[in-house]
Design a protein around this motif. Structure first.
Motif, mmCIF file in Angstrom:
data_model
loop_
_atom_site.group_PDB
_atom_site.id
_atom_site.type_symbol
_atom_site.label_atom_id
_atom_site.label_comp_id
_atom_site.label_asym_id
_atom_site.label_seq_id
_atom_site.Cartn_x
_atom_site.Cartn_y
_atom_site.Cartn_z
ATOM 1 N N LEU A 1 0.823 -1.214 0.000
ATOM 2 C CA LEU A 1 0.000 0.000 0.000
ATOM 3 C C LEU A 1 0.854 1.258 0.000
ATOM 4 C CD1 LEU A 1 -2.647 1.503 0.159
ATOM 5 C CD2 LEU A 1 -2.720 1.038 2.608
ATOM 6 N N LYS A 2 1.851 1.304 0.857
ATOM 7 C CA LYS A 2 2.686 2.501 0.974
ATOM 8 C C LYS A 2 3.381 2.830 -0.344
ATOM 9 C CE LYS A 2 3.566 2.292 5.955
ATOM 10 N NZ LYS A 2 4.572 2.042 7.017
ATOM 11 N N ASP B 1 -6.539 -5.827 7.371
ATOM 12 C CA ASP B 1 -7.130 -4.516 7.650
ATOM 13 C C ASP B 1 -6.036 -3.453 7.695
ATOM 14 O OD1 ASP B 1 -9.719 -5.483 7.828
ATOM 15 O OD2 ASP B 1 -9.547 -5.923 9.967
ATOM 16 N N ILE B 2 -6.258 -2.373 6.985
ATOM 17 C CA ILE B 2 -5.306 -1.267 6.959
ATOM 18 C C ILE B 2 -5.973 -0.038 7.564
ATOM 19 C CG2 ILE B 2 -3.932 0.259 5.507
ATOM 20 C CD1 ILE B 2 -2.838 -2.519 5.439
ATOM 21 N N ASN B 3 -5.292 0.582 8.495
ATOM 22 C CA ASN B 3 -5.818 1.778 9.150
ATOM 23 C C ASN B 3 -5.572 3.000 8.262
ATOM 24 O OD1 ASN B 3 -5.724 4.235 10.890
ATOM 25 N ND2 ASN B 3 -6.311 2.758 12.470
ATOM 26 N N SER B 4 -6.647 3.594 7.785
ATOM 27 C CA SER B 4 -6.535 4.734 6.875
ATOM 28 C C SER B 4 -5.792 5.900 7.518
ATOM 29 C CB SER B 4 -7.931 5.192 6.439
ATOM 30 O OG SER B 4 -7.856 6.362 5.653
ATOM 31 N N ALA B 5 -6.052 6.151 8.798
ATOM 32 C CA ALA B 5 -5.396 7.264 9.495
ATOM 33 C C ALA B 5 -3.885 7.075 9.538
ATOM 34 C CB ALA B 5 -5.950 7.390 10.915
ATOM 35 N N ASN B 6 -3.439 5.840 9.761
ATOM 36 C CA ASN B 6 -2.000 5.556 9.796
ATOM 37 C C ASN B 6 -1.352 5.800 8.438
ATOM 38 O OD1 ASN B 6 -2.160 4.809 12.470
ATOM 39 N ND2 ASN B 6 -2.209 2.602 12.063
ATOM 40 N N ILE B 7 -2.070 5.425 7.375
ATOM 41 C CA ILE B 7 -1.539 5.619 6.025
ATOM 42 C C ILE B 7 -1.497 7.103 5.674
ATOM 43 C CG2 ILE B 7 -1.922 5.155 3.575
ATOM 44 C CD1 ILE B 7 -0.839 2.790 5.206
ATOM 45 N N GLN B 8 -2.496 7.846 6.111
ATOM 46 C CA GLN B 8 -2.493 9.299 5.878
ATOM 47 C C GLN B 8 -1.289 9.942 6.557
ATOM 48 O OE1 GLN B 8 -6.381 11.203 6.651
ATOM 49 N NE2 GLN B 8 -7.296 9.194 6.314
ATOM 50 N N ASN B 9 -1.017 9.486 7.786
ATOM 51 C CA ASN B 9 0.125 10.019 8.532
ATOM 52 C C ASN B 9 1.441 9.651 7.841
ATOM 53 O OD1 ASN B 9 1.300 11.377 10.797
ATOM 54 N ND2 ASN B 9 1.809 9.398 11.669
ATOM 55 N N LEU C 1 -8.491 10.467 -2.015
ATOM 56 C CA LEU C 1 -8.578 9.010 -2.140
ATOM 57 C C LEU C 1 -8.381 8.341 -0.783
ATOM 58 C CD1 LEU C 1 -8.660 6.329 -3.698
ATOM 59 C CD2 LEU C 1 -6.218 6.624 -4.169
ATOM 60 N N LEU C 2 -7.379 8.768 -0.051
ATOM 61 C CA LEU C 2 -7.078 8.163 1.254
ATOM 62 C C LEU C 2 -8.209 8.345 2.256
ATOM 63 C CD1 LEU C 2 -3.318 9.157 1.726
ATOM 64 C CD2 LEU C 2 -4.246 6.961 1.022
ATOM 65 N N LYS C 3 -8.951 9.430 2.119
ATOM 66 C CA LYS C 3 -10.019 9.739 3.067
ATOM 67 C C LYS C 3 -11.403 9.326 2.558
ATOM 68 C CE LYS C 3 -9.823 13.676 5.262
ATOM 69 N NZ LYS C 3 -9.513 13.275 6.629
ATOM 70 N N SER C 4 -11.449 8.764 1.363
ATOM 71 C CA SER C 4 -12.740 8.450 0.753
ATOM 72 C C SER C 4 -13.329 7.142 1.267
ATOM 73 C CB SER C 4 -12.597 8.362 -0.773
ATOM 74 O OG SER C 4 -11.984 7.143 -1.137
ATOM 75 N N ASP C 5 -14.594 6.940 0.946
ATOM 76 C CA ASP C 5 -15.282 5.693 1.303
ATOM 77 C C ASP C 5 -14.777 4.521 0.462
ATOM 78 O OD1 ASP C 5 -16.850 7.058 3.127
ATOM 79 O OD2 ASP C 5 -18.471 7.408 1.680
#
Length: 247
Positions: free
Chosen positions: A74-75, A182-190, A164-168
């Motif tokens: 993902l990253k 499961d990937i935590n969206s908040a962690n990826i945004q950070n 995209l990162l914050k979308s549904d």
């Protein structure tokens, strides 16, 4: 690293490529490496201002271990391309030939409504990635140009990626990469905020950084601000520790 030596670029694949294709290209790379021969793939994209790809045996081994972990997939995908829809396939064929304007035009058609959905989330990622790559400085590999025109384009590209990162449809994006955990969206945004800031810090002054992130998503801007503060604080602590040792 996340641009020039992106594992997907090293292997010569899109980020949603299956294990079979990954293993096939890795086998080619290992074979050529043993013979001391260079190999080229369509996704080397030599016309972009990226550092030449290092495909030494050590790098290949490192890439192989990185690319099989879901979080790494993902990253690294956030700085590369995926081929999900027919629009993606057409745009990527144009990109491989060096027609970046046409590739962006094709992806723009799928994003015309301005809303992210199951049919265009890959276009948001691809268009953003290409727009970022097109702002690389011709004289300094892997560093962005920092003139006003480039900053405007950087802002647009970052906005697309953040949306995209914050979308549904972030989970749809993850699934398209073959990610099952499961990937935590908040962690990826950070993570994305830290990496972009790390890259921009190479040749952007703080005033320019503020301009780049001005008027972007509020929560993302806060992530940037917090990371901007951490670095000076860390430097101050380091200097204090040095002074204490010298005493």
């Amino acid at each position: 690293m996340y641009f020039s030596q992106n594992p997907y670029r090293v292997i010569g694949i899109t980020s949603n490529s299956g294990l079979k294709i990954i293993q096939k290209n890795l086998s080619k790379l290992k074979a050529y490496s043993k013979l001391g021969r260079a190999i080229e793939f369509d996704f080397d994209l030599p016309f972009l201002n990226l550092v030449a790809i290092n495909r030494s045996s050590d790098i290949i081994s490192k890439v192989e271990s990185q690319i099989l972990l879901d979080e790494n997939k993902l990253k690294y995908s956030l700085f590369w391309f995926q081929d999900i829809s027919s629009y993606d396939s057409i745009a990527l064929s144009k990109l491989i030939k060096g027609d970046t304007d046409k590739a962006l035009e094709i992806w723009a058609k799928t994003m015309k409504s301005g809303e992210i959905n199951t049919k265009n989330f890959s276009a948001f990622n691809n268009s953003s990635t290409l727009s970022l790559l097109l702002q690389l400085d011709n004289s300094r590999k892997d560093q962005f140009k920092n003139d006003s025109t480039s900053i405007t384009k950087l802002k647009k590209a970052l906005s697309q990626k953040i949306r995209l990162l914050k979308s549904d449809f972030f989970q749809d994006y993850c699934l398209s990469l073959g990610i099952k955990s499961d990937i935590n969206s908040a962690n990826i945004q950070n993570f994305f905020a830290k990496k972009i800031l790390e890259i921009l810090n190479q040749n952007f002054a703080n005033k320019q950084l503020l301009e780049v992130f001005k008027d972007l998503d509020e929560s993302f801007s806060e992530l940037i601000s917090s990371n901007l503060i951490k670095e000076p604080v860390s430097n101050i602590r380091e200097q204090i520790n040095i002074a204490v040792i010298e005493l």
